[in-house]
Design a protein around this motif. Structure first.
Motif, PDB file in Angstrom:
ATOM      1  N   GLN A   7      10.876  -2.604   6.963  1.00  0.00           N
ATOM      2  CA  GLN A   7      11.133  -4.052   6.981  1.00  0.00           C
ATOM      3  C   GLN A   7      11.487  -4.585   5.593  1.00  0.00           C
ATOM      4  O   GLN A   7      11.942  -5.696   5.451  1.00  0.00           O
ATOM      5  CB  GLN A   7       9.875  -4.809   7.447  1.00  0.00           C
ATOM      6  CG  GLN A   7       9.243  -4.273   8.706  1.00  0.00           C
ATOM      7  CD  GLN A   7       9.886  -4.820   9.951  1.00  0.00           C
ATOM      8  OE1 GLN A   7      10.544  -5.850   9.924  1.00  0.00           O
ATOM      9  NE2 GLN A   7       9.716  -4.127  11.065  1.00  0.00           N
ATOM     10  N   ASN A   8      11.151  -3.768   4.571  1.00  0.00           N
ATOM     11  CA  ASN A   8      11.326  -4.231   3.191  1.00  0.00           C
ATOM     12  C   ASN A   8      11.331  -3.015   2.267  1.00  0.00           C
ATOM     13  O   ASN A   8      11.301  -1.882   2.726  1.00  0.00           O
ATOM     14  CB  ASN A   8      10.208  -5.209   2.811  1.00  0.00           C
ATOM     15  CG  ASN A   8       8.842  -4.579   2.992  1.00  0.00           C
ATOM     16  OD1 ASN A   8       8.547  -3.520   2.447  1.00  0.00           O
ATOM     17  ND2 ASN A   8       7.986  -5.212   3.786  1.00  0.00           N
ATOM     18  N   GLU A   9      11.343  -3.283   0.978  1.00  0.00           N
ATOM     19  CA  GLU A   9      11.427  -2.208  -0.021  1.00  0.00           C
ATOM     20  C   GLU A   9      10.079  -1.776  -0.568  1.00  0.00           C
ATOM     21  O   GLU A   9      10.015  -0.882  -1.413  1.00  0.00           O
ATOM     22  CB  GLU A   9      12.289  -2.703  -1.207  1.00  0.00           C
ATOM     23  CG  GLU A   9      13.733  -2.973  -0.849  1.00  0.00           C
ATOM     24  CD  GLU A   9      14.525  -1.685  -0.618  1.00  0.00           C
ATOM     25  OE1 GLU A   9      14.398  -0.751  -1.425  1.00  0.00           O
ATOM     26  OE2 GLU A   9      15.247  -1.615   0.385  1.00  0.00           O
ATOM     27  N   ILE A  10       8.994  -2.406  -0.119  1.00  0.00           N
ATOM     28  CA  ILE A  10       7.731  -2.220  -0.856  1.00  0.00           C
ATOM     29  C   ILE A  10       6.502  -1.911  -0.008  1.00  0.00           C
ATOM     30  O   ILE A  10       5.471  -1.541  -0.563  1.00  0.00           O
ATOM     31  CB  ILE A  10       7.414  -3.484  -1.710  1.00  0.00           C
ATOM     32  CG1 ILE A  10       7.315  -4.706  -0.817  1.00  0.00           C
ATOM     33  CG2 ILE A  10       8.436  -3.659  -2.813  1.00  0.00           C
ATOM     34  CD1 ILE A  10       6.755  -5.941  -1.488  1.00  0.00           C
ATOM     35  N   SER A  11       6.558  -2.037   1.321  1.00  0.00           N
ATOM     36  CA  SER A  11       5.360  -1.752   2.120  1.00  0.00           C
ATOM     37  C   SER A  11       4.997  -0.276   1.994  1.00  0.00           C
ATOM     38  O   SER A  11       5.851   0.556   1.702  1.00  0.00           O
ATOM     39  CB  SER A  11       5.602  -2.099   3.590  1.00  0.00           C
ATOM     40  OG  SER A  11       5.654  -3.499   3.736  1.00  0.00           O
ATOM     41  N   ARG A  12       3.736   0.032   2.265  1.00  0.00           N
ATOM     42  CA  ARG A  12       3.224   1.393   2.044  1.00  0.00           C
ATOM     43  C   ARG A  12       4.099   2.438   2.748  1.00  0.00           C
ATOM     44  O   ARG A  12       4.305   2.390   3.957  1.00  0.00           O
ATOM     45  CB  ARG A  12       1.785   1.463   2.567  1.00  0.00           C
ATOM     46  CG  ARG A  12       1.116   2.824   2.401  1.00  0.00           C
ATOM     47  CD  ARG A  12       0.911   3.166   0.931  1.00  0.00           C
ATOM     48  NE  ARG A  12      -0.070   4.234   0.751  1.00  0.00           N
ATOM     49  CZ  ARG A  12       0.237   5.535   0.769  1.00  0.00           C
ATOM     50  NH1 ARG A  12       1.472   5.927   0.955  1.00  0.00           N
ATOM     51  NH2 ARG A  12      -0.718   6.442   0.577  1.00  0.00           N
ATOM     52  N   LEU A  13       4.597   3.375   1.951  1.00  0.00           N
ATOM     53  CA  LEU A  13       5.501   4.411   2.444  1.00  0.00           C
ATOM     54  C   LEU A  13       4.724   5.498   3.172  1.00  0.00           C
ATOM     55  O   LEU A  13       3.719   5.987   2.677  1.00  0.00           O
ATOM     56  CB  LEU A  13       6.256   5.010   1.252  1.00  0.00           C
ATOM     57  CG  LEU A  13       7.331   6.047   1.562  1.00  0.00           C
ATOM     58  CD1 LEU A  13       8.545   5.395   2.223  1.00  0.00           C
ATOM     59  CD2 LEU A  13       7.761   6.770   0.286  1.00  0.00           C
ATOM     60  N   ARG A  14       5.225   5.870   4.369  1.00  0.00           N
ATOM     61  CA  ARG A  14       4.585   6.940   5.149  1.00  0.00           C
ATOM     62  C   ARG A  14       5.492   8.155   5.332  1.00  0.00           C
ATOM     63  O   ARG A  14       5.008   9.278   5.416  1.00  0.00           O
ATOM     64  CB  ARG A  14       4.168   6.405   6.525  1.00  0.00           C
ATOM     65  CG  ARG A  14       3.123   5.301   6.477  1.00  0.00           C
ATOM     66  CD  ARG A  14       1.819   5.768   5.877  1.00  0.00           C
ATOM     67  NE  ARG A  14       0.867   4.666   5.679  1.00  0.00           N
ATOM     68  CZ  ARG A  14      -0.245   4.762   4.980  1.00  0.00           C
ATOM     69  NH1 ARG A  14      -0.550   5.891   4.363  1.00  0.00           N
ATOM     70  NH2 ARG A  14      -1.051   3.738   4.843  1.00  0.00           N
ATOM     71  N   ALA A  15       6.817   7.930   5.437  1.00  0.00           N
ATOM     72  CA  ALA A  15       7.748   9.058   5.601  1.00  0.00           C
ATOM     73  C   ALA A  15       9.060   8.737   4.899  1.00  0.00           C
ATOM     74  O   ALA A  15       9.531   7.599   4.929  1.00  0.00           O
ATOM     75  CB  ALA A  15       7.996   9.336   7.083  1.00  0.00           C
TER      76      ALA A  15
END
Length: 304
Positions: A7-15
């Motif tokens: 949804q954005n450039e900064i939310s917690r990355l999972r994959a």
């Protein structure tokens, strides 16, 4: 199946997809280069070696492991530059869009077919042929999508112009509920300090309401000013022409608080830490010689 979400450039990355430098091929001929910075390094005899670039990508892989991120790598194609995973596809919301990139880079797209095939068919889009776009120009930002473009009459003469206005319109049609905001970028086939290859080469939104920007990367001052007003002048880290050339805006957020950055970006990294970010420093200067850095080599698939 992969359930995508960006949804954005900064939310917690999972994959994430991380490019590979394995079997990167010989130093390219000048006429086969896609950007002025690579040409500069070929002429100077300082073009990066495969071994150095493998080391740099491995350093990023280690950071991802540290934060528990699932990392996909492209299938290795013999003698093919597959470092810049961001160019070949991108995710907005839960949709994977295949980029129409420079014609002689189509092999790179095939190398992530195994990922493409794990995404539901109704969540995969290939844009019409007249829509040129690369992921470095596309930034999902909540209810906005920021897109770097170039609409000058000399578009077809500029190998550095990668995203056209047809692609901007197509993305607006796919996401009618979002505000698509395009930015005309400064292009040069010959001078890397006057060339914003992609939007992420002169702008990057970060967590905590902050952003990195380089004014000269934008052709239209009002469009640059729109971003400054959107984030607020006090939240912006303005980089110099030389810092843009070093790719200072092309960092990568693992979360709202954690940013992967190049270890030589002393001014930027010190500012980021003052803003309360955790900065994971990696060596990436060799990859930077091809006019791409951390955001260009990563393609997020899932963020929380």
């Amino acid at each position: 199946m992969l359930k995508l979400n960006v949804q954005n450039e900064i939310s917690r990355l999972r994959a994430v997809v991380l490019g590979t430098a394995l079997s990167n091929g010989p130093i390219p001929k000048i006429e086969d280069c896609y950007d002025p910075k690579s040409i500069e390094h070929i002429k100077a005899g300082t073009y990066p070696t495969e071994a150095d670039m493998i080391k740099e990508l491995d350093a990023v892989d280690e950071v991802f492991k540290k934060y528990g991120v699932k990392v996909f790598r492209p299938e290795v194609i013999q003698d093919c530059n597959q470092i810049f995973a961001r160019d070949i596809a991108f995710v907005i919301d839960d949709i994977l869009i295949e980029a129409n990139i420079l014609p002689h880079r189509e092999e790179e797209v095939e190398a992530i077919d195994y990922i493409w095939n794990q995404v539901a068919e109704n969540k995969r889009i290939i844009l019409p042929e007249n829509c040129h776009v690369e992921g470095g120009d596309v930034m999902p930002w909540y209810d906005h999508i920021f897109i770097g473009t170039y609409s000058g009459n000399d578009y077809s003469d500029l190998i550095t112009a990668r995203t056209n206005i047809h692609a901007v319109k197509a993305i607006q049609d796919i996401f009618p509920h979002k505000k698509v905001k395009s930015f005309e970028l400064r292009k040069s086939n010959t001078d890397p300090k006057e060339n914003a290859l992609h939007l992420d080469c002169c702008f990057n939104p970060l967590g905590k309401g902050k952003a990195i920007i380089h004014k000269n990367g934008f052709l239209i001052e009002d469009e640059y000013q729109w971003l400054v007003d959107f984030f607020g002048k006090e939240n912006i880290f303005e980089i110099t022409k030389d810092e843009m050339y070093q790719m200072c805006s092309n960092v990568f957020s693992i979360s709202e608080d954690v940013i992967i950055s190049e270890r030589n970006f002393t001014r930027l990294n010190s500012w980021l830490r003052k803003q309360g970010f955790t900065v994971e420093e990696v060596p990436y200067a060799e990859i930077g010689k091809q006019e791409g850095l951390l955001r260009c080599t990563t393609m997020p698939l899932i963020r929380d």
